[in-house]
Design a protein around this motif. Structure first.
Motif, short mmCIF file in Angstrom:
data_model
loop_
_atom_site.label_atom_id
_atom_site.label_comp_id
_atom_site.label_asym_id
_atom_site.label_seq_id
_atom_site.Cartn_x
_atom_site.Cartn_y
_atom_site.Cartn_z
N LYS A 95 0.85 -1.20 0.00
CA LYS A 95 0.00 0.00 0.00
C LYS A 95 0.87 1.24 0.00
O LYS A 95 1.92 1.26 0.65
CB LYS A 95 -0.89 0.03 1.25
N CYS A 96 0.39 2.25 -0.64
CA CYS A 96 1.09 3.54 -0.64
C CYS A 96 1.09 4.09 0.79
O CYS A 96 0.06 4.09 1.46
CB CYS A 96 0.38 4.51 -1.58
N SER A 97 2.23 4.55 1.28
CA SER A 97 2.28 5.00 2.67
C SER A 97 1.59 6.34 2.87
O SER A 97 1.38 6.78 3.99
CB SER A 97 3.74 5.09 3.14
N ARG A 98 1.21 6.99 1.78
CA ARG A 98 0.54 8.29 1.93
C ARG A 98 -0.97 8.18 1.84
O ARG A 98 -1.68 8.84 2.59
CB ARG A 98 1.10 9.29 0.92
N CYS A 99 -1.47 7.38 0.91
CA CYS A 99 -2.92 7.28 0.79
C CYS A 99 -3.46 5.92 1.22
O CYS A 99 -4.67 5.71 1.25
CB CYS A 99 -3.37 7.60 -0.63
N LEU A 100 -2.58 4.98 1.55
CA LEU A 100 -2.96 3.64 2.01
C LEU A 100 -3.73 2.82 0.97
O LEU A 100 -4.40 1.85 1.31
CB LEU A 100 -3.74 3.70 3.33
N ALA B 10 4.51 2.03 -6.86
CA ALA B 10 4.24 3.13 -7.81
C ALA B 10 2.78 3.51 -7.67
O ALA B 10 1.90 2.91 -8.27
CB ALA B 10 4.56 2.69 -9.22
N CYS B 11 2.52 4.51 -6.83
CA CYS B 11 1.14 4.95 -6.60
C CYS B 11 0.73 5.89 -7.72
O CYS B 11 1.49 6.78 -8.08
CB CYS B 11 1.05 5.65 -5.25
N PRO B 12 -0.47 5.66 -8.28
CA PRO B 12 -0.89 6.56 -9.37
C PRO B 12 -0.97 8.02 -8.92
O PRO B 12 -0.77 8.93 -9.72
CB PRO B 12 -2.28 6.03 -9.75
N ARG B 13 -1.25 8.24 -7.64
CA ARG B 13 -1.38 9.63 -7.19
C ARG B 13 -0.08 10.20 -6.65
O ARG B 13 0.19 11.39 -6.78
CB ARG B 13 -2.47 9.72 -6.11
N HIS B 14 0.70 9.37 -5.95
CA HIS B 14 1.86 9.91 -5.25
C HIS B 14 3.20 9.52 -5.85
O HIS B 14 4.25 9.84 -5.29
CB HIS B 14 1.81 9.51 -3.78
N GLY B 15 3.18 8.78 -6.95
CA GLY B 15 4.44 8.40 -7.57
C GLY B 15 5.09 7.24 -6.84
O GLY B 15 4.43 6.49 -6.11
ZN LIG Z 1 -0.77 7.17 -2.77
#
Ligand SMILES: [Zn+2]
Length: 449
Positions: free
Chosen positions: A74-79, A113-118
């Motif tokens: 999971k992305c650590s910023r948006c989970l 590789a998060c679509p929103r946060h890179g």
């Molecule tokens: Zn994210």
């Protein structure tokens, strides 16, 4: 070949090549327990390994985690789950010691590789941010830090003072962010001396909730000025301040002014124990002055010995001390007259009607002003000028408890006295919220203590 690695918070760990990497039957059971108490979705406990020192004794336990093959990180910023990108080198987090042996979690975090946060590091559920400790360990240390001093906690669990401090800080910040301030009706405001100096910086302003159903520390700040108290009330928020019915404080002028301006709708009461304190101080001043005048005579020595008995309530002096006190009071000493005035004032608190209490107050002040004892006259003038606030006590009777502020002050002193280990004001403030704030605690699947 030994390598010394330094992690954050002053933890030093000597990493040696594992001498023995056995896989006894015990391993399965440790993993089972871990899965029972702390199961992290998307991760598996891959390996539990003992690391021995040269003499063959266990020096630490390494628990290696691995990502579950079929589940995205999971992305650590948006989970949100995101496809994997690459893998970072292995990191370690200190875990709750097992059987008193230092224990670590080992894991090589992926980058996703998060679509929103890179491209970002994945979310690791047992830790927060870049901290070198698991959340379980931080909760564990923070709970123990309520029972032991921080130094003792660090020693017992083989970690650093700094690690304990950061754990408590995290625990308190979570608690402050999640606490509920509904239903706060009575506030107690007081100033406390802290540290060694006598300057303005060595005082604290504390705000307590003193309702019958909940007594706790709500706010603490440096100094005891009008600005400090304004800051404290602002921190509680307009909703809390608007809902207050009673405020209890000392006769400290900056506080009286701010309370009148900001909490004018609530009944302002002067605290019982503060007035007793002023009376006791006055008696002590009279005794000291008289003791000086009588220097060299046996009476002076007797006065000195009686100091603590004179400061107690008369009915609480018992036994041999009582006989001595009686003899002293039968004398014509100024101290005896001051003591008599102080004891007499206790009647004030037993009245039921504010009118009769007011009449008594007039009588007492009249007597004190004629006593020719300057410290007692000073108290009388002070009480007279705050007569209205004093009499509010009878309007609030039964609704707020007179001992609440005193009791909480005593508890604070236990913490600040223990605090010589606290190097900074910030650390002490955290410790006060931790022990007296009745803060909610971070949720966890298992309580380690
Ligand atoms: Zn994210």
């Amino acid at each position: 070949m030994a390598k010394k690695l330094v992690f954050g918070y002053g933890l030093k760990v000597r990493i040696e090549p594992a001498r023995q990497t056995e896989r006894p039957a015990m391993q399965l059971q440790v993993k089972t327990v871990l899965n029972d108490i702390q199961h992290f979705v998307g991760f598996v406990y891959a390996e539990v390994r003992r690391v021995r020192n040269r003499r063959g004794r266990i020096r630490r336990i390494d628990i290696r985690l691995e990502a579950h093959g079929g589940i995205d990180g999971k992305c650590s910023r948006c989970l949100e789950p995101a496809p994997g990108y690459d893998r970072l080198p292995e990191r370690r987090w200190q875990f709750v010691p097992l059987w008193g042996i230092v224990t670590w979690f080992l894991y090589a975090p992926r980058r996703v590789a998060c679509p929103r946060h890179g491209v970002v590091v994945e979310h690791v559920p047992w830790s927060e941010g870049k901290r070198p400790m698991t959340l379980a360990m931080m909760g564990f240390l923070a709970r123990w830090a309520r029972r032991l001093s921080w130094r003792e906690t660090a020693q017992v669990f083989q970690t650093s003072w700094e690690a304990v401090y950061r754990s408590v800080e995290w625990f308190v910040q979570w608690g402050l962010a999640h606490r509920k301030l509904e239903g706060v009706e009575s506030l107690g405001v007081d100033d406390l001396h802290w540290g060694r100096g006598k300057g303005a910086a060595s005082f604290l302003t504390v705000i307590y909730q003193i309702d019958r159903h909940c007594r706790r520390l709500l706010w603490v700040g440096r100094r005891r000025t009008m600005a400090t108290l304004r800051r404290g009330l602002a921190a509680l928020g307009t909703e809390v301040v608007g809902g207050l019915r009673f405020v209890c404080s000392d006769m400290w002028r900056p506080y009286l002014k701010v309370i009148a301006a900001k909490v004018g709708h609530a009944l302002h009461v002067l605290d019982h124990f503060h007035i007793t304190l002023h009376l006791n101080q006055a008696v002590d001043q009279v005794r000291r002055a008289e003791s000086g005048r009588l220097r060299g005579r046996p009476l002076a020595k007797r006065l000195k010995q009686m100091r603590w008995h004179l400061l107690r309530r008369g009915s609480r002096v018992r036994g041999h001390a009582r006989i001595k006190l009686k003899a002293l009071l039968a004398s014509k000493l100024a101290t005896a007259r001051a003591w008599d005035l102080k004891e007499c004032f206790q009647h004030f608190w037993h009245y039921k009607s504010p009118a009769w209490a007011g009449a008594f107050l007039d009588y007492w002040c009249w007597r004190a002003l004629r006593s020719r004892l300057e410290p007692m006259r000073k108290v009388a003038r002070m009480l007279r000028s705050h007569e209205e606030l004093l009499l509010n006590w009878f309007k609030a009777k039964g609704e707020i408890s007179s001992g609440a502020v005193e009791g909480l002050n005593n508890k604070i002193r236990v913490v600040t006295r223990r605090s010589y280990g606290f190097r900074t004001y910030e650390a002490m403030e955290i410790a006060l919220y931790h022990t007296l704030g009745r803060l909610p605690e971070p949720e966890s699947t298992h309580r380690f203590c």
